[in-house]
Design a protein around this motif. Structure first.
Motif, PDB file in Angstrom:
ATOM      1  N   ARG A 194     -78.514  -6.455   9.851  1.00  0.00           N
ATOM      2  CA  ARG A 194     -77.506  -5.470   9.448  1.00  0.00           C
ATOM      3  C   ARG A 194     -76.093  -5.867   9.879  1.00  0.00           C
ATOM      4  O   ARG A 194     -75.158  -5.097   9.723  1.00  0.00           O
ATOM      5  CB  ARG A 194     -77.894  -4.108  10.012  1.00  0.00           C
ATOM      6  CG  ARG A 194     -79.102  -3.545   9.270  1.00  0.00           C
ATOM      7  CD  ARG A 194     -79.859  -2.494  10.043  1.00  0.00           C
ATOM      8  NE  ARG A 194     -81.001  -2.056   9.253  1.00  0.00           N
ATOM      9  CZ  ARG A 194     -82.154  -2.731   9.154  1.00  0.00           C
ATOM     10  NH1 ARG A 194     -82.332  -3.872   9.814  1.00  0.00           N
ATOM     11  NH2 ARG A 194     -83.144  -2.282   8.403  1.00  0.00           N
ATOM     12  N   GLY A 195     -75.973  -7.034  10.488  1.00  0.00           N
ATOM     13  CA  GLY A 195     -74.662  -7.495  10.927  1.00  0.00           C
ATOM     14  C   GLY A 195     -74.127  -6.751  12.135  1.00  0.00           C
ATOM     15  O   GLY A 195     -72.922  -6.735  12.380  1.00  0.00           O
ATOM     16  N   ILE A 196     -75.017  -6.127  12.900  1.00  0.00           N
ATOM     17  CA  ILE A 196     -74.623  -5.378  14.097  1.00  0.00           C
ATOM     18  C   ILE A 196     -74.651  -6.320  15.287  1.00  0.00           C
ATOM     19  O   ILE A 196     -75.652  -7.002  15.525  1.00  0.00           O
ATOM     20  CB  ILE A 196     -75.582  -4.179  14.348  1.00  0.00           C
ATOM     21  CG1 ILE A 196     -75.561  -3.211  13.163  1.00  0.00           C
ATOM     22  CG2 ILE A 196     -75.219  -3.469  15.647  1.00  0.00           C
ATOM     23  CD1 ILE A 196     -76.643  -2.140  13.214  1.00  0.00           C
ATOM     24  N   VAL A 197     -73.561  -6.367  16.036  1.00  0.00           N
ATOM     25  CA  VAL A 197     -73.473  -7.198  17.239  1.00  0.00           C
ATOM     26  C   VAL A 197     -73.164  -6.304  18.445  1.00  0.00           C
ATOM     27  O   VAL A 197     -72.791  -5.143  18.283  1.00  0.00           O
ATOM     28  CB  VAL A 197     -72.397  -8.307  17.092  1.00  0.00           C
ATOM     29  CG1 VAL A 197     -72.763  -9.267  15.961  1.00  0.00           C
ATOM     30  CG2 VAL A 197     -71.021  -7.708  16.855  1.00  0.00           C
ATOM     31  N   GLU A 198     -73.316  -6.864  19.649  1.00  0.00           N
ATOM     32  CA  GLU A 198     -73.108  -6.088  20.886  1.00  0.00           C
ATOM     33  C   GLU A 198     -71.803  -5.298  20.864  1.00  0.00           C
ATOM     34  O   GLU A 198     -71.765  -4.154  21.297  1.00  0.00           O
ATOM     35  CB  GLU A 198     -73.137  -7.009  22.109  1.00  0.00           C
ATOM     36  CG  GLU A 198     -74.498  -7.565  22.452  1.00  0.00           C
ATOM     37  CD  GLU A 198     -75.402  -6.609  23.227  1.00  0.00           C
ATOM     38  OE1 GLU A 198     -74.931  -5.570  23.747  1.00  0.00           O
ATOM     39  OE2 GLU A 198     -76.597  -6.911  23.307  1.00  0.00           O
ATOM     40  N   GLN A 238     -83.570  -8.596  15.814  1.00  0.00           N
ATOM     41  CA  GLN A 238     -83.666  -9.007  14.407  1.00  0.00           C
ATOM     42  C   GLN A 238     -83.114  -7.921  13.483  1.00  0.00           C
ATOM     43  O   GLN A 238     -82.439  -8.225  12.503  1.00  0.00           O
ATOM     44  CB  GLN A 238     -85.109  -9.323  14.032  1.00  0.00           C
ATOM     45  CG  GLN A 238     -85.618 -10.603  14.631  1.00  0.00           C
ATOM     46  CD  GLN A 238     -87.017 -10.925  14.125  1.00  0.00           C
ATOM     47  OE1 GLN A 238     -87.480 -10.393  13.128  1.00  0.00           O
ATOM     48  NE2 GLN A 238     -87.691 -11.819  14.823  1.00  0.00           N
ATOM     49  N   CYS A 239     -83.407  -6.666  13.804  1.00  0.00           N
ATOM     50  CA  CYS A 239     -82.918  -5.558  12.980  1.00  0.00           C
ATOM     51  C   CYS A 239     -81.396  -5.497  13.022  1.00  0.00           C
ATOM     52  O   CYS A 239     -80.754  -5.260  11.999  1.00  0.00           O
ATOM     53  CB  CYS A 239     -83.518  -4.241  13.458  1.00  0.00           C
ATOM     54  SG  CYS A 239     -85.326  -4.212  13.372  1.00  0.00           S
ATOM     55  N   ALA A 240     -80.830  -5.704  14.204  1.00  0.00           N
ATOM     56  CA  ALA A 240     -79.371  -5.720  14.341  1.00  0.00           C
ATOM     57  C   ALA A 240     -78.779  -6.871  13.533  1.00  0.00           C
ATOM     58  O   ALA A 240     -77.819  -6.683  12.780  1.00  0.00           O
ATOM     59  CB  ALA A 240     -78.985  -5.836  15.813  1.00  0.00           C
TER      60      ALA A 240
END
Length: 120
Positions: A87-91, A82-84
Motif C-alpha cells: 500500500r506504499g505505507i512507510v514508518e 508486506q501489507c504496508a
C-alpha cells in the motif's frame, strides 16, 4: 492476571462489522488489563495512518480512533510489513505508537507461552 492477547484484523471498511469487532475486542482486553498486541493486515493497514481511523464509521459502534487510542494506552499496534509495502505505507506515514513488522515477529508473539490469538 489476564494472559497476553494477540488480535489480527484482516479487513478494513469493506467489512466494517468484522473490522470493528477486532478493534473492540482488543480495546476491551487492554482495558481489562491484558497485554494486547493488535496486528493490522490487508486493508486494515490503512488505520495505522493518521486520519484513517477517524474516517471509519459504523452505526452504534465506538469510534475506531477511540479504540485505537485505548489499545495504544497499554498495548501495541503493528502493521504487517508486506501489507504496508503493498500500500506504499512507510514508518513515517504511521500514527504515533504504531510500528511495522513482519511475519517472524507475529509468529514469535502468537507462539509465546499462554498467548491467546484471535484473527478477524
Amino acid at each position: 492476571m489476564a494472559r497476553p492477547l494477540v488480535v489480527k484484523v484482516t479487513c478494513g471498511a469493506e467489512d466494517a462489522e468484522r473490522c470493528n469487532q477486532a478493534f473492540t475486542v482488543a480495546a476491551a482486553a487492554a482495558a481489562a488489563g491484558a497485554e494486547v498486541s493488535l496486528w493490522l493486515t490487508g486493508e486494515a493497514a490503512w488505520f495505522a495512518v493518521p486520519g484513517r481511523a477517524e474516517e471509519f464509521a459504523l452505526d452504534l459502534a465506538t469510534p475506531l480512533d477511540r479504540l485505537v487510542g485505548a489499545v495504544l494506552t497499554s498495548g501495541t499496534i503493528t502493521v504487517c510489513s508486506q501489507c504496508a509495502a503493498r500500500r506504499g505505507i512507510v514508518e513515517g506515514d504511521l500514527r504515533d505508537g504504531v510500528t511495522i513488522a513482519g511475519a517472524a515477529v507475529f509468529a514469535e508473539q502468537v507462539l509465546a507461552e499462554d498467548v491467546q490469538a484471535l484473527v478477524y
